[in-house]
Every structure is written in structure tokens, then in C-alpha cells.
Design a protein around this motif. Structure first.
Motif, PDB file in Angstrom:
ATOM      1  N   PRO A 263      33.202-134.167 -20.025  1.00 12.34           N
ATOM      2  CA  PRO A 263      34.002-135.011 -20.914  1.00 12.34           C
ATOM      3  C   PRO A 263      33.477-136.440 -20.950  1.00 12.34           C
ATOM      4  CG  PRO A 263      35.187-134.601 -18.868  1.00 12.34           C
ATOM      5  CD  PRO A 263      33.968-133.737 -18.829  1.00 12.34           C
ATOM      6  N   VAL A 264      33.461-137.020 -22.132  1.00 16.25           N
ATOM      7  CA  VAL A 264      33.130-138.429 -22.335  1.00 16.25           C
ATOM      8  C   VAL A 264      34.445-139.167 -22.517  1.00 16.25           C
ATOM      9  CG1 VAL A 264      31.986-140.098 -23.850  1.00 16.25           C
ATOM     10  CG2 VAL A 264      30.915-137.876 -23.386  1.00 16.25           C
ATOM     11  N   ILE A 265      34.660-140.231 -21.742  1.00 21.34           N
ATOM     12  CA  ILE A 265      35.953-140.910 -21.761  1.00 21.34           C
ATOM     13  C   ILE A 265      35.797-142.382 -22.112  1.00 21.34           C
ATOM     14  CG2 ILE A 265      36.915-139.290 -20.091  1.00 21.34           C
ATOM     15  CD1 ILE A 265      36.620-141.402 -17.943  1.00 21.34           C
ATOM     16  N   ALA A 266      36.898-142.965 -22.561  1.00 22.50           N
ATOM     17  CA  ALA A 266      36.904-144.368 -22.957  1.00 22.50           C
ATOM     18  C   ALA A 266      36.830-145.259 -21.722  1.00 22.50           C
ATOM     19  CB  ALA A 266      38.167-144.680 -23.752  1.00 22.50           C
ATOM     20  N   PRO A 267      35.867-146.182 -21.664  1.00 22.07           N
ATOM     21  CA  PRO A 267      35.769-147.066 -20.501  1.00 22.07           C
ATOM     22  C   PRO A 267      36.854-148.131 -20.461  1.00 22.07           C
ATOM     23  CG  PRO A 267      34.056-147.570 -22.100  1.00 22.07           C
ATOM     24  CD  PRO A 267      34.736-146.333 -22.588  1.00 22.07           C
ATOM     25  N   ALA A 268      37.500-148.402 -21.601  1.00 20.85           N
ATOM     26  CA  ALA A 268      38.557-149.405 -21.688  1.00 20.85           C
ATOM     27  C   ALA A 268      39.466-149.006 -22.849  1.00 20.85           C
ATOM     28  CB  ALA A 268      37.963-150.793 -21.908  1.00 20.85           C
ATOM     29  N   ASP A 269      40.557-149.738 -23.036  1.00 19.94           N
ATOM     30  CA  ASP A 269      41.404-149.489 -24.200  1.00 19.94           C
ATOM     31  C   ASP A 269      40.617-149.856 -25.450  1.00 19.94           C
ATOM     32  OD1 ASP A 269      43.302-148.912 -22.307  1.00 19.94           O
ATOM     33  OD2 ASP A 269      44.601-150.612 -22.760  1.00 19.94           O
ATOM     34  N   MET A 270      40.604-148.964 -26.430  1.00 20.99           N
ATOM     35  CA  MET A 270      39.803-149.204 -27.620  1.00 20.99           C
ATOM     36  C   MET A 270      40.335-148.424 -28.808  1.00 20.99           C
ATOM     37  SD  MET A 270      36.293-147.247 -26.326  1.00 20.99           S
ATOM     38  CE  MET A 270      35.919-148.663 -25.312  1.00 20.99           C
ATOM     39  N   THR A 271      39.826-148.784 -29.980  1.00 16.76           N
ATOM     40  CA  THR A 271      40.234-148.160 -31.236  1.00 16.76           C
ATOM     41  C   THR A 271      39.020-147.569 -31.921  1.00 16.76           C
ATOM     42  OG1 THR A 271      42.046-149.751 -31.509  1.00 16.76           O
ATOM     43  CG2 THR A 271      41.324-148.565 -33.484  1.00 16.76           C
ATOM     44  N   VAL A 272      39.152-146.354 -32.453  1.00 14.92           N
ATOM     45  CA  VAL A 272      38.063-145.724 -33.191  1.00 14.92           C
ATOM     46  C   VAL A 272      37.911-146.428 -34.539  1.00 14.92           C
ATOM     47  CG1 VAL A 272      37.223-143.595 -34.255  1.00 14.92           C
ATOM     48  CG2 VAL A 272      38.444-143.504 -32.065  1.00 14.92           C
ATOM     49  N   ILE A 273      36.708-146.884 -34.844  1.00 18.84           N
ATOM     50  CA  ILE A 273      36.465-147.582 -36.107  1.00 18.84           C
ATOM     51  C   ILE A 273      35.619-146.757 -37.070  1.00 18.84           C
ATOM     52  CG2 ILE A 273      36.777-149.895 -35.150  1.00 18.84           C
ATOM     53  CD1 ILE A 273      33.785-150.151 -34.835  1.00 18.84           C
ATOM     54  N   GLY A 274      35.205-145.563 -36.648  1.00 22.39           N
ATOM     55  CA  GLY A 274      34.455-144.688 -37.538  1.00 22.39           C
ATOM     56  C   GLY A 274      33.648-143.671 -36.754  1.00 22.39           C
ATOM     57  N   THR A 275      32.956-142.807 -37.487  1.00 20.58           N
ATOM     58  CA  THR A 275      32.077-141.816 -36.868  1.00 20.58           C
ATOM     59  C   THR A 275      30.774-141.747 -37.647  1.00 20.58           C
ATOM     60  OG1 THR A 275      33.043-140.016 -38.186  1.00 20.58           O
ATOM     61  CG2 THR A 275      33.986-140.412 -36.005  1.00 20.58           C
ATOM     62  N   LEU A 276      29.708-141.331 -36.979  1.00 18.71           N
ATOM     63  CA  LEU A 276      28.408-141.088 -37.591  1.00 18.71           C
ATOM     64  C   LEU A 276      28.111-139.604 -37.431  1.00 18.71           C
ATOM     65  CD1 LEU A 276      26.445-144.186 -36.190  1.00 18.71           C
ATOM     66  CD2 LEU A 276      27.543-143.954 -38.422  1.00 18.71           C
ATOM     67  N   LYS A 277      28.174-138.870 -38.531  1.00 17.68           N
ATOM     68  CA  LYS A 277      28.124-137.409 -38.457  1.00 17.68           C
ATOM     69  C   LYS A 277      26.743-136.874 -38.116  1.00 17.68           C
ATOM     70  CE  LYS A 277      32.044-136.685 -41.552  1.00 17.68           C
ATOM     71  NZ  LYS A 277      32.540-136.045 -42.801  1.00 17.68           N
ATOM     72  N   ASN A 278      25.678-137.580 -38.515  1.00 16.37           N
ATOM     73  CA  ASN A 278      24.337-137.042 -38.319  1.00 16.37           C
ATOM     74  C   ASN A 278      24.011-136.833 -36.847  1.00 16.37           C
ATOM     75  OD1 ASN A 278      21.996-136.144 -39.767  1.00 16.37           O
ATOM     76  ND2 ASN A 278      20.891-137.923 -38.950  1.00 16.37           N
ATOM     77  N   ASP A 279      24.453-137.779 -36.010  1.00 23.31           N
ATOM     78  CA  ASP A 279      24.205-137.696 -34.572  1.00 23.31           C
ATOM     79  C   ASP A 279      25.495-137.541 -33.770  1.00 23.31           C
ATOM     80  OD1 ASP A 279      21.444-137.850 -34.769  1.00 23.31           O
ATOM     81  OD2 ASP A 279      21.402-140.028 -34.619  1.00 23.31           O
ATOM     82  N   HIS A 280      26.596-137.235 -34.474  1.00 30.82           N
ATOM     83  CA  HIS A 280      27.891-137.030 -33.815  1.00 30.82           C
ATOM     84  C   HIS A 280      28.235-138.193 -32.893  1.00 30.82           C
ATOM     85  CE1 HIS A 280      29.297-132.604 -34.357  1.00 30.82           C
ATOM     86  NE2 HIS A 280      28.941-133.153 -35.504  1.00 30.82           N
ATOM     87  N   CYS A 281      28.346-139.379 -33.483  1.00 28.82           N
ATOM     88  CA  CYS A 281      28.718-140.590 -32.745  1.00 28.82           C
ATOM     89  C   CYS A 281      30.153-140.972 -33.076  1.00 28.82           C
ATOM     90  CB  CYS A 281      27.808-141.763 -33.109  1.00 28.82           C
ATOM     91  SG  CYS A 281      26.057-141.492 -32.821  1.00 28.82           S
ATOM     92  N   VAL A 282      30.937-141.280 -32.064  1.00 23.80           N
ATOM     93  CA  VAL A 282      32.236-141.911 -32.237  1.00 23.80           C
ATOM     94  C   VAL A 282      32.043-143.399 -31.988  1.00 23.80           C
ATOM     95  CG1 VAL A 282      34.582-142.141 -31.330  1.00 23.80           C
ATOM     96  CG2 VAL A 282      33.572-139.867 -31.611  1.00 23.80           C
ATOM     97  N   MET A 283      32.381-144.214 -32.978  1.00 23.68           N
ATOM     98  CA  MET A 283      32.201-145.665 -32.897  1.00 23.68           C
ATOM     99  C   MET A 283      33.562-146.301 -32.632  1.00 23.68           C
ATOM    100  SD  MET A 283      29.006-145.334 -33.533  1.00 23.68           S
ATOM    101  CE  MET A 283      28.429-147.040 -33.615  1.00 23.68           C
ATOM    102  N   THR A 284      33.626-147.171 -31.636  1.00 28.10           N
ATOM    103  CA  THR A 284      34.893-147.779 -31.237  1.00 28.10           C
ATOM    104  C   THR A 284      34.752-149.289 -31.078  1.00 28.10           C
ATOM    105  OG1 THR A 284      34.541-147.649 -28.847  1.00 28.10           O
ATOM    106  CG2 THR A 284      35.422-145.666 -29.929  1.00 28.10           C
ATOM    107  N   LYS A 285      35.897-149.942 -30.956  1.00 25.38           N
ATOM    108  CA  LYS A 285      35.937-151.371 -30.648  1.00 25.38           C
ATOM    109  C   LYS A 285      36.985-151.603 -29.581  1.00 25.38           C
ATOM    110  CE  LYS A 285      36.719-155.960 -32.649  1.00 25.38           C
ATOM    111  NZ  LYS A 285      37.100-156.729 -33.874  1.00 25.38           N
TER     112      LYS A 285
END
Length: 374
Positions: A263-285
Motif C-alpha cells: 500500500p502507498v499511503i499519504a505522508p501528511a494530510d492532503m487533497t487529491v488535485i488530479g490524476t495522470l492516467k498514462n503512468d497512473h499517478c495520483v497528484m496531491t497537495k
């Protein structure tokens, strides 16, 4: 480095005693494009917060120096205008704190001075006396720093890197290339010293000047390691990996692997701001200041929507190998990216993307925040 390259470095190239010079990092191609790039032990080690006993220590409190020599190193670092942790890491790298260390080239002492250099910087002292050798190191590094300072353009971080490069390759080589020379040995030497300073000699795990990825405040509290049980496999920055395109040779994140399926987990409290489907990236702030943005890439699936709120420790996804639209495009690992606050697309409420000019090296920041693999 060739003899011709070293000859361009001037006096510094003569002073190198041959101890502590670091070989190039071996690179292994895994799967289609994933890379396992094992770093030097000094650059990989995990620092731990300890209490400094050196009264003079201020920023980057110095610990780990043997035989009560911490104050000597601090004095030499002050003379040179370098962070004490950097000075300690360099002296350890050169001689492993052995006053009688010697090299086949004739360098001697903790500071690894050649006879000609000792005559100029030793002030008549004993090259095998730690007090004399460490003090001479400070004088010599001060001279090197002054020589390359015009190339730093007032950037304190860059000046430390240039000074270390001048020690390894010669100030002439730094001047010739208007920066850290493109020699793998020299680039790795600089990286190893800076990583060793943070890992082994900084009481609070703070990255020293030269090794900082971000000059601002990192915010309060520690973070959580985003891939528990994972190991660091590939670092940030230029690399030379056969079989991948030229643009991908500049690695704008770090790779951590737990072997797949973790499992990949959030290192801090954050909000998802989008995803990149080509490389399956979850982008957060990050929700708290300073508001770094993150990219968690190569996940097995994208299960979070834009606007999702994550608490520290919440699951983001599962470590995978999704790359270039192919679910098996790479060996399974987490590619982690970190972005400057309010930079690029994130500045206007959007999201960052790789190579947008906002990338930061996650390694020194994650170490300082207590979230780096052990």
C-alpha cells in the motif's frame, strides 16, 4: 576522470590523495523502463534525531564526530564558510578520521594533504596531528570557496556544491564548466558528501546548505513514509540508463520499492488535485503550509477522485508497474515526485505535471521530515 581532465583542475587536483573518491553508481535496467539505481551507503543512510553536545553548534547541529574533535571541525568549517556537517562528512570520506591515513599518491593525515599543499596551508604544523590537519583543511577549503564564489551568483547552496566539486576535480575544472563538472566521479562525490552530512552529522536531520532542495520552511511535524517497508532504489537527477529515451534520463523524482503490491499511503494530510492516467499517478497537495504538491506514480489502479481528502496514513493506492499506458510497463515500485508550493499548474488551482520546472528532490526533505526508508 581522465588524467587530462584532472590536469585542468589546477592545484586541487594535486591535493586529492586518492582516499574517499567514489566510484560511479551502478545502474541496472529492470523490466521495461523502471530503474534500480543503488546509491552510495553515505547517500542512502537514514539519519536520526539526537541531542547535540557541542556548545558551539547552531544551524545543522553537529554530532557523530569521534574523539572529541567536533569543536575542531566546527572551527574549521567556520573558517571555510561551510556547514559543519559538510566539513565532517568530507573529512570522514577522505580519511575515516585516521590521523595516520595515507594514499598511494602521497596524501597524508585526516585532511589528506599532499606535501606541496601542506607547505602552503599547514602553517608549520604536524600533518598527522588532528588539530593541525583539521585546521589546515579549513584554510584550504576557504581558499577554494573564494576561487569559485563568483560562479555561484549569490546562491549559498550552489556555492557549497561548487566548493566540494573544486576539491574533487580542481577549481580550474569548475571554472571551465561554469559549475559542477560533468564528471560522474565529481558529481557523485558532491552528492555523497552532502548526503553524508545530513545522514551522519546533523543532529536534527536537517539538510545542510548545498544539499537543500527547498530553502523555505518545511512546516511543522513529521511525515509518514509513503511506502512502508520500501527501500530506496533510484535517486533524483541525471542518469545514464540504456534503453530509455533522452527525456527520461533526467529523473525528476525518486523510486522506492517494497517488491510490489504494497500500500502507498499519504505522508501528511492532503487533497487529491488530479490524476495522470498514462503512468497512473495520483497528484496531491498538502493541506498545511508550505503546501508542497506530490505525485505518487505507477499505481496498480487509480481509485481516488479529484477533491478527495486524505489524512496522514490513508491509502492512496497500491504499488505497481503501470507506465506509458501499460500495466506491466515497469517493475513494480513507487515513483515519488515533490513539487514547489504554488508553482506551475498548482498555482492556479490545477495540478503539477513532471518536467514543469517545479520539481524538487524529495530525498533531503523526506529525510528531514522523518519519512525516508530506514
Amino acid at each position: 576522470m581522465s588524467d587530462e581532465d584532472k590536469s585542468k583542475g589546477g592545484q586541487a587536483a594535486v591535493i586529492i590523495g586518492g582516499l574517499g573518491l567514489v566510484a560511479s553508481i551502478p545502474v541496472i535496467l529492470i523490466g521495461c523502463m523502471a530503474v534500480v539505481q543503488q546509491e552510495d551507503q553515505a547517500a542512502v543512510g537514514s539519519c536520526s534525531v539526537v541531542v547535540s553536545t557541542n556548545e558551539k553548534s547552531g544551524e545543522n547541529k553537529l554530532v557523530g564526530v569521534p574523539n572529541g574533535w567536533g569543536p575542531l571541525v566546527e572551527d574549521a568549517a567556520e573558517e571555510a564558510g561551510l556547514p559543519a556537517a559538510v566539513a565532517a562528512a568530507q573529512l570522514k570520506q577522505e580519511s575515516n578520521w585516521d590521523p595516520n591515513a595515507g594514499s598511494s599518491a602521497g596524501a597524508r593525515g585526516i585532511g589528506q594533504f599532499m606535501p606541496e599543499a601542506w607547505a602552503e596551508y599547514g602553517d608549520g604544523g604536524d600533518i598527522t596531528d588532528p588539530h593541525d590537519s583539521i585546521a589546515a583543511y579549513g584554510r584550504y577549503m576557504k581558499a577554494l570557496k573564494a576561487q569559485v564564489e563568483p560562479l555561484s551568483d549569490g546562491d549559498a547552496n550552489e556555492l557549497v556544491r561548487l566548493t566540494l566539486a573544486a576539491y574533487n576535480a580542481g577549481a580550474g575544472a569548475v571554472e571551465q564548466h561554469n559549475g559542477v563538472p560533468p564528471y560522474p566521479e565529481t558529481q557523485n562525490y558532491v552528492k555523497t558528501i552532502l548526503g553524508g552530512g545530513q545522514d551522519n552529522f546533523s543532529a536534527d536531520c536537517e539538510a545542510p546548505a548545498g544539499g537543500k532542495a527547498w530553502d523555505g520552511d518545511l512546516g511543522d511535524g513529521e511525515w509518514t513514509m509513503p511506502l512502508p517497508g520500501g527501500s530506496f532504489t533510484s535517486g533524483y537527477g541525471p542518469r545514464n540508463v540504456p534503453g530509455i529515451p533522452a527525456w527520461a534520463q533526467n529523473h525528476v523524482g525518486v523510486d522506492i520499492s517494497a517488491g510490489g503490491g504494497a500500500p502507498v499511503i499519504a505522508p501528511a494530510d492532503m487533497t487529491v488535485i488530479g490524476t495522470l492516467k498514462n503512468d497512473h499517478c495520483v497528484m496531491t497537495k498538502m493541506d498545511a503550509d508550505p503546501g508542497f504538491a506530490f505525485g505518487f506514480c505507477h499505481l496498480r489502479s487509480l481509485d481516488l477522485d479529484k477533491g478527495a481528502k486524505l489524512k496522514r496514513g490513508d491509502e492512496i493506492g497500491i504499488e505497481g508497474g503501470w507506465m506509458g499506458g501499460n500495466p506491466n510497463g515497469a517493475a513494480e515500485h513507487l515513483h515519488l515526485e515533490l513539487y514547489k508550493p504554488n508553482c506551475g499548474g498548482a498555482k492556479d488551482g490545477g495540478m503539477n505535471t513532471p518536467y514543469d520546472g517545479c520539481n524538487l528532490d524529495p530525498q533531503p526533505i523526506m529525510k528531514e521530515k522523518g519519512a525516508w526508508p530506514e
